[in-house]
Scaffold this motif. Structure first.
Motif, PDB file in Angstrom:
ATOM      1  N   THR A   6       5.859   6.549   5.510  1.00  0.00           N
ATOM      2  CA  THR A   6       5.044   7.712   6.031  1.00  0.00           C
ATOM      3  C   THR A   6       3.892   7.602   5.957  1.00  0.00           C
ATOM      4  O   THR A   6       2.912   6.851   5.212  1.00  0.00           O
ATOM      5  N   ASN A   7       3.250   8.764   6.450  1.00  0.00           N
ATOM      6  CA  ASN A   7       1.468   8.923   6.874  1.00  0.00           C
ATOM      7  C   ASN A   7       1.160  10.028   5.462  1.00  0.00           C
ATOM      8  O   ASN A   7       1.256  11.075   5.866  1.00  0.00           O
ATOM      9  N   PRO A   8       0.795   9.699   4.475  1.00  0.00           N
ATOM     10  CA  PRO A   8       0.268  10.581   3.418  1.00  0.00           C
ATOM     11  C   PRO A   8      -0.874  11.139   3.962  1.00  0.00           C
ATOM     12  O   PRO A   8      -0.975  12.389   3.672  1.00  0.00           O
ATOM     13  N   HIS A   9      -1.835  10.623   4.258  1.00  0.00           N
ATOM     14  CA  HIS A   9      -3.246  11.173   4.755  1.00  0.00           C
ATOM     15  C   HIS A   9      -3.628  10.357   5.888  1.00  0.00           C
ATOM     16  O   HIS A   9      -3.769   9.013   5.599  1.00  0.00           O
ATOM     17  N   ALA A  10      -4.060  11.083   6.921  1.00  0.00           N
ATOM     18  CA  ALA A  10      -4.515  10.111   8.246  1.00  0.00           C
ATOM     19  C   ALA A  10      -5.687   9.444   7.797  1.00  0.00           C
ATOM     20  O   ALA A  10      -5.772   8.235   8.311  1.00  0.00           O
TER      21      ALA A  10
ATOM     22  N   CYS B  23       9.554   2.425  10.674  1.00  0.00           N
ATOM     23  CA  CYS B  23      10.695   2.363  10.336  1.00  0.00           C
ATOM     24  C   CYS B  23      11.364   0.661  10.161  1.00  0.00           C
ATOM     25  O   CYS B  23      11.143  -0.074  11.257  1.00  0.00           O
ATOM     26  N   LEU B  24      11.708   0.190   8.896  1.00  0.00           N
ATOM     27  CA  LEU B  24      12.318  -0.982   9.136  1.00  0.00           C
ATOM     28  C   LEU B  24      13.830  -0.920   8.671  1.00  0.00           C
ATOM     29  O   LEU B  24      14.289  -0.138   7.939  1.00  0.00           O
TER      30      LEU B  24
ATOM     31  N   SER C 216       4.270   6.721  -0.327  1.00  0.00           N
ATOM     32  CA  SER C 216       4.703   7.061   1.088  1.00  0.00           C
ATOM     33  C   SER C 216       5.721   6.293   1.617  1.00  0.00           C
ATOM     34  O   SER C 216       5.715   5.883   2.724  1.00  0.00           O
ATOM     35  N   ILE C 217       6.871   5.806   0.890  1.00  0.00           N
ATOM     36  CA  ILE C 217       7.968   5.039   1.146  1.00  0.00           C
ATOM     37  C   ILE C 217       9.165   5.535   1.033  1.00  0.00           C
ATOM     38  O   ILE C 217       9.480   6.140  -0.153  1.00  0.00           O
ATOM     39  N   THR C 218      10.213   5.552   1.945  1.00  0.00           N
ATOM     40  CA  THR C 218      11.420   6.230   1.809  1.00  0.00           C
ATOM     41  C   THR C 218      12.546   4.904   1.885  1.00  0.00           C
ATOM     42  O   THR C 218      12.443   4.167   2.938  1.00  0.00           O
ATOM     43  N   VAL C 219      13.427   4.722   1.094  1.00  0.00           N
ATOM     44  CA  VAL C 219      14.239   3.566   0.783  1.00  0.00           C
ATOM     45  C   VAL C 219      15.809   4.291   0.935  1.00  0.00           C
ATOM     46  O   VAL C 219      16.153   5.194   0.166  1.00  0.00           O
ATOM     47  N   GLY C 220      16.591   3.673   1.911  1.00  0.00           N
ATOM     48  CA  GLY C 220      18.077   3.791   2.076  1.00  0.00           C
ATOM     49  C   GLY C 220      18.381   4.715   3.384  1.00  0.00           C
ATOM     50  O   GLY C 220      17.503   5.229   3.943  1.00  0.00           O
TER      51      GLY C 220
ATOM     52  N   LYS D 276       0.863  -1.310  -0.007  1.00  0.00           N
ATOM     53  CA  LYS D 276      -0.056  -0.055   0.015  1.00  0.00           C
ATOM     54  C   LYS D 276       1.060   1.174  -0.100  1.00  0.00           C
ATOM     55  O   LYS D 276       0.272   2.265  -0.696  1.00  0.00           O
ATOM     56  N   ALA D 277       2.046   1.338   0.760  1.00  0.00           N
ATOM     57  CA  ALA D 277       2.602   2.494   0.885  1.00  0.00           C
ATOM     58  C   ALA D 277       3.600   2.901  -0.633  1.00  0.00           C
ATOM     59  O   ALA D 277       3.647   3.763  -0.972  1.00  0.00           O
TER      60      ALA D 277
END
Length: 159
Positions: free
Chosen positions: A122-126, A57-58, A35-39, A29-30
């Motif tokens: 991350t949380n794009p829209h609550a 956080c993974l 709504s995902i950041t890698v690295g 879904k992310a």
């Protein structure tokens, strides 16, 4: 080993599978919501700018990565920052499966991103994150903290 201990271990294994499935769902879904950041470095930049927007956080490492001192220092700093800012943390023990999920979700490109050791959701829209899979992950993290396991390790199920 008593029967109660055996039943407890079986229940833990079953819940670990469910947590792995929930993590797969959250990641897919992310990816679709971007709504995902890698690295590690990209994650550090985002955590510095907007930590309130990070919901998960993974940290992914295998046995070979455990010998990388620089990576372990980065992990320690990221973990400390996440704990200080109430960000849920999970450690993924099979980064190759995580890479498969992220590459398949990103369009199946054959070029692998350089650094999959840290992934932030991350949380794009609550309103969009009233998600049972994310709620299950958050509950799992919370329960793990109650048992003094601040960074629970999970194994993503192979497909």
């Amino acid at each position: 080993m008593t029967l109660e201990e055996l039943a407890g271990e079986h229940q833990t294994f079953g819940s670990m599978e469910k947590v792995g499935d929930a993590l797969e769902e959250v990641l897919s879904k992310a990816l679709t919501q971007r709504s995902i950041t890698v690295g590690v470095y990209e994650a550090a930049k985002l955590l510095n700018v907007d930590p309130d927007n990070v919901v998960l956080c993974l940290l992914a490492a295998d046995e070979e990565d455990d010998q990388d001192v620089a990576l372990q220092i980065h992990f320690t700093l990221i973990q400390a920052f996440c704990c200080e800012n109430d960000i849920n943390i999970l450690r993924v023990s099979n980064p190759s499966r995580l890479a498969e999920l992220l590459l398949l979700g990103a369009g199946g490109g054959s070029e692998q991103p350089a650094d999959l050791h840290c992934v932030l959701v991350t949380n794009p829209h609550a309103s969009q994150w009233k998600d049972p899979a994310l709620s299950q992950l958050i509950c799992f993290c919370r329960e793990s903290r109650y048992m003094d396991q601040w960074v629970p390790v999970i194994n993503l199920p192979e497909r």
